[in-house]
Design an enzyme around this catalytic site. Structure first.
Site, mmCIF file in Angstrom:
data_model
loop_
_atom_site.group_PDB
_atom_site.id
_atom_site.type_symbol
_atom_site.label_atom_id
_atom_site.label_comp_id
_atom_site.label_asym_id
_atom_site.label_seq_id
_atom_site.Cartn_x
_atom_site.Cartn_y
_atom_site.Cartn_z
ATOM 1 C CE1 TYR A 109 25.229 -34.333 21.949
ATOM 2 C CE2 TYR A 109 25.185 -32.763 23.818
ATOM 3 C CZ TYR A 109 25.889 -33.552 22.832
ATOM 4 O OH TYR A 109 27.287 -33.504 22.647
ATOM 5 C CE LYS A 114 27.588 -36.585 23.618
ATOM 6 N NZ LYS A 114 28.846 -37.208 22.836
#
Length: 259
Positions: free
Chosen positions: A166, A170
């Protein structure tokens, strides 16, 4: 009454503007949709589930806000196309906030399967690029505007509980912000991103449950509210930020934010 006291002085800051906000039926997205609408924008919200859209619309419309919405999974091209078409019916897009994100199975990066990796990258990074690209004609039609991507403090320092895959997606948004800011500037379009820290949302529940250690890296020694992030997003979309582009604003109470 409290909402009026807070916003009446700038209630028309986005008067006549059209704001599209993805992942906007709860948490930061919902707070952002509310803030834009309170300040005069026509707001289009979306989510992957119809029930979530219906519930959010009921809440916002009952507050007297000019908000419409539809189902849109940003990783699906046909659903992004529907979102763009909806905005086109209202005259285009002035502000795009790509808040939708996915983190289906938090944990160590070594445990991330190929299907999970693809889902995370498709939703968080790939969809952000294509949604901005597909929105470009509608923003140009309005004479320019603002695009804001939702990154995270984890883009700087990955956390095992959240999942490094994740964080990788990002971190990619930070460079996407820089790349698009450079190319979109000629169209009078500013591109920025925000990186929230520990914000009180369902998405951050896994970190909020760690009661003993959750504040040890936060200088302000507390978690943030979705409204705190919404305030920064609306600032970046406003004329007050007309000379800001290609930047990432960290909203994390003083947490470390260095790559």
């Amino acid at each position: 009454m409290n909402l009026c006291v807070r916003h009446c002085s700038q209630i028309t800051r986005f008067n006549g503007k059209i704001a599209v906000i993805t992942g906007s039926t709860q948490g930061i997205g919902l707070a952002t949709a509310r803030r834009f609408a309170q300040e005069g924008a026509k707001v289009i919200i979306c989510s992957r589930k119809q029930q979530n859209v219906d519930d959010a619309l009921k809440t916002l419309n009952n507050e007297g806000l000019d908000v419409t919405g539809l189902v849109c999974h940003v990783a699906k091209e046909d659903e992004r196309r529907n979102l763009i078409y909806e905005a086109e019916k209202f005259g285009g897009i002035d502000i795009l906030v790509q808040n939708a994100g996915a983190n289906p199975k938090p944990g160590p990066i070594i445990d991330c399967s190929e299907s999970m990796w693809n889902k995370i990258m498709d939703t968080n990074l790939k969809a952000s690029f294509f949604l901005a690209k597909e929105s470009l004609p509608l923003i140009r039609k309005r004479g320019g505007g603002s695009i804001i991507f939702m990154s995270t403090i984890g883009a700087y320092v990955p956390r095992k509980k959240v999942g490094a895959a994740y964080s990788v997606s990002k971190t990619g948004l930070l460079m996407l912000t820089k790349a698009m800011a450079g190319e979109f500037a000629e169209y009078n379009i500013r591109v920025n991103s925000v990186a929230p820290g520990l914000i009180e949302t369902n998405f951050a529940q896994i970190l909020l449950e760690d009661s003993e250690k959750k504040y040890e890296e936060i200088l302000l020694n507390r978690s943030g509210k979705p409204e705190s992030v919404a305030g920064v997003i609306t600032f970046l979309a406003s004329q007050d930020a007309e000379y800001i582009t290609g930047e990432n604003i960290v909203i994390a109470g003083g947490m470390t934010s260095r790559l």
